[in-house]
Enzyme design. Structure first.
Site, mmCIF file in Angstrom:
data_model
loop_
_atom_site.group_PDB
_atom_site.id
_atom_site.type_symbol
_atom_site.label_atom_id
_atom_site.label_comp_id
_atom_site.label_asym_id
_atom_site.label_seq_id
_atom_site.Cartn_x
_atom_site.Cartn_y
_atom_site.Cartn_z
ATOM 1 N N GLU A 278 43.345 124.378 122.439
ATOM 2 C CA GLU A 278 44.134 123.169 122.206
ATOM 3 C C GLU A 278 45.122 123.374 121.050
ATOM 4 O O GLU A 278 46.131 122.686 120.971
ATOM 5 C CB GLU A 278 43.182 122.003 121.901
ATOM 6 C CG GLU A 278 43.612 120.698 122.537
ATOM 7 C CD GLU A 278 42.513 119.638 122.497
ATOM 8 O OE1 GLU A 278 41.922 119.380 123.553
ATOM 9 O OE2 GLU A 278 42.265 119.073 121.430
ATOM 10 N N HIS A 299 26.039 141.124 133.767
ATOM 11 C CA HIS A 299 25.620 141.245 135.170
ATOM 12 C C HIS A 299 26.444 140.351 136.083
ATOM 13 O O HIS A 299 26.105 140.168 137.247
ATOM 14 C CB HIS A 299 24.123 140.943 135.289
ATOM 15 C CG HIS A 299 23.299 141.923 134.508
ATOM 16 N ND1 HIS A 299 22.655 142.992 135.077
ATOM 17 C CD2 HIS A 299 23.072 142.019 133.163
ATOM 18 C CE1 HIS A 299 22.041 143.699 134.124
ATOM 19 N NE2 HIS A 299 22.278 143.122 132.960
ATOM 20 N N LYS A 413 45.790 112.066 131.630
ATOM 21 C CA LYS A 413 45.388 110.680 131.331
ATOM 22 C C LYS A 413 46.385 109.703 131.942
ATOM 23 O O LYS A 413 46.000 108.685 132.517
ATOM 24 C CB LYS A 413 45.350 110.450 129.812
ATOM 25 C CG LYS A 413 44.250 111.193 129.092
ATOM 26 C CD LYS A 413 44.246 110.794 127.625
ATOM 27 C CE LYS A 413 43.381 111.698 126.791
ATOM 28 N NZ LYS A 413 43.558 111.527 125.355
HETATM 29 O O1 PA5 Z 1 41.048 117.770 119.255
HETATM 30 C C1 PA5 Z 1 41.349 116.673 119.708
HETATM 31 O O2 PA5 Z 1 42.110 115.900 119.100
HETATM 32 C C2 PA5 Z 1 40.781 116.184 121.020
HETATM 33 O O3 PA5 Z 1 40.020 117.140 121.648
HETATM 34 C C3 PA5 Z 1 39.927 114.958 120.799
HETATM 35 O O4 PA5 Z 1 38.878 115.291 119.930
HETATM 36 C C4 PA5 Z 1 39.350 114.418 122.087
HETATM 37 O O5 PA5 Z 1 40.373 114.215 123.010
HETATM 38 C C5 PA5 Z 1 38.619 113.120 121.838
HETATM 39 O O6 PA5 Z 1 39.474 112.182 121.252
HETATM 40 P P1 PA5 Z 1 38.938 110.894 120.533
HETATM 41 O O7 PA5 Z 1 38.097 111.317 119.402
HETATM 42 O O8 PA5 Z 1 40.172 110.169 120.105
HETATM 43 O O9 PA5 Z 1 38.148 110.115 121.556
#
Ligand code: PA5
Length: 436
Positions: A278, A299, A413
């Site tokens: 990310e 394996h 989303k």
């Molecule tokens: O690193 C990030 O920002 C995302 O992976 C969020 O942690 C994830 O989408 C969850 O978001 P939130 O904590 O707003 O529910």
């Protein structure tokens, strides 16, 4: 050894890594001075020191939940789930029934049905974690479980056992927690989800699992101090960031496999994949982070790694000393032919598998980076977390991306909301349905 150790000599040369030293130094300065991309999300840099005043309160809450609830359900997804899951799995006995359960990390109807059935007639608590407070997966799980808990215990008792971790002011979870008078912890604005494991997001569920969050923070703080002061050649995060960029930018290695020889580290790799994927996967750039559990996956994936396309490198997390000892027994009949192992520790067999794999993969053209952890405990896991976080920040800047945003996560989303006719998505809804 008092710190985790990083080596790259089975992957690339000192001179190749050294070439990145000036760019690494610039990235470190940008992080320190807040002059780089995404500089409004640097709160994690000093979190090991900043979080200290909150530890006692977090431990008190954890004690209350542990004593009053048979099960504690942690609701969250991505950065609001993976860090705690990773540490709890790394430290837990693999065969002991855990007090901690996880929800909100998927929308599987069967998963949620089975969880609700399992919780019927059990005393349980909920830790609801969402920085935005609006993420669909955890919000959906929270409504289901909160309703169930209120029905099982009555509102007052239920609310004592619901803790929310969210933004100080914004989001539906904050609104709900304030309206219903639920206990909350704050995720600071300047800490992104995937960098939040050393905040209440990770620390409360880790403390609820019975682990020592002081030691975790001690380890993280030690790594923070080391990475802030050490010269390039002695700075593990600087070297890791440089080495993986040598392999990616100069040698065309597009995929990094995080490798472990200890199944307890499986979710550390899941956390790491989110952190690096990310953070770096943007602007059509970035090393693809993948992971394997060895020897299990030797394996299944071993053939590809040894002989498939040469776009891989490995980063092995090697735990030097297991927490327990198992000696392989002698057998007078030796029908299985394994007496050559008699008297040896199982870990010696594992370590030779590790060494043999390293030699084979390097011979096969898969460069091998190595992170050595002296032991698997809170202190070294705290070091490992901070090491990966700071290296990720440096590495993202070497790649010239903003490591602290995640614009690509929004695309699915938007489509999902349009398809579900969420209010406010009327135009998108019309457009996407016309494509079906
Ligand atoms: O690193 C990030 O920002 C995302 O992976 C969020 O942690 C994830 O989408 C969850 O978001 P939130 O904590 O707003 O529910």
């Amino acid at each position: 050894m008092v710190n985790i150790n990083f080596t790259y000599n089975k992957a690339t040369s000192a001179s190749a890594v050294q070439q990145f030293a000036p760019a690494v130094a610039a990235a470190q300065q940008d992080l320190k001075n807040g002059t780089g991309l995404g500089n409004d999300f640097l709160g994690w840099l000093t979190l090991p020191a900043d979080i200290r005043p909150q530890l006692a309160d977090i431990q008190l809450t954890a004690k209350m939940l542990r004593e009053e609830c048979e099960k504690i359900v942690c609701i969250g997804i991505g950065g609001s789930y993976l860090g705690a899951k990773a540490i709890n799995e790394a430290l837990s006995n693999a065969f002991a029934e855990s007090q901690i359960l996880y929800a909100g990390q998927n929308i599987g109807e069967d998963y949620l049905y089975e969880l609700q059935e399992y919780l019927k007639d059990k005393k349980f608590g909920i830790i609801s974690i969402s920085k935005s407070g609006t993420t669909t997966e955890p919000a959906l799980a929270f409504r289901l479980l909160k309703t169930q808990l209120e029905q099982q215990e009555g509102k007052d008792a239920a609310h004592r056992h619901i803790i929310c971790i969210t933004d100080a002011k914004k989001g539906a979870l904050r609104t709900l927690a304030t309206k219903e008078g639920l206990k909350t912890y704050v995720i600071e604005d300047n800490i992104g989800g995937r960098f939040s494991v050393l905040s209440p997001v990770g620390l409360l569920p880790i403390a609820c699992a019975g682990f020592d969050i002081n030691a975790l923070i001690d380890g993280a703080e030690r790594m923070m101090n080391l990475c802030a002061t050490a010269e390039f050649e002695q700075n593990p995060a600087a070297l890791y960031a440089a080495a993986r960029n040598v392999l990616y930018q100069e040698e065309g290695k597009k995929i990094e496999l995080l490798v472990n020889f200890n199944p307890k580290l499986h979710f550390i790799a899941e956390w790491w994949k989110q952190l690096y994927g990310e953070s770096e996967g943007k602007d059509h750039k970035g090393i693809f982070p993948a992971s394997v559990d060895f020897t299990t996956d030797l394996h299944s994936m071993g053939q590809y790694i040894q002989d498939g396309e040469r776009h891989l490198f490995e980063t092995v997390i090697s735990v030097m000393k297991p927490n327990h000892e198992v000696i392989f027994p002698h057998d007078t009949e030796n029908l299985d032919g394994l007496n050559f192992l008699a008297g040896k520790r199982v870990d010696e067999v594992n370590k030779m598998a590790e060494l043999g794999t390293q030699i084979a993969h390097v011979d096969g053209g898969v460069p091998n980076l190595k992170i050595e952890m002296p032991e698997l405990n809170e202190f070294y896991l705290g070091q490992l977390i901070y090491f990966f976080e700071i290296a990720c920040g440096i590495s993202g800047y070497l790649l010239k991306v903003n490591p602290f945003n995640q614009p690509g996560v929004e695309a699915y989303k938007k489509n999902m909301f349009a398809l579900l006719d969420k209010p406010g998505y009327e135009a998108e809804s019309k457009a996407i349905k016309a494509r079906l």
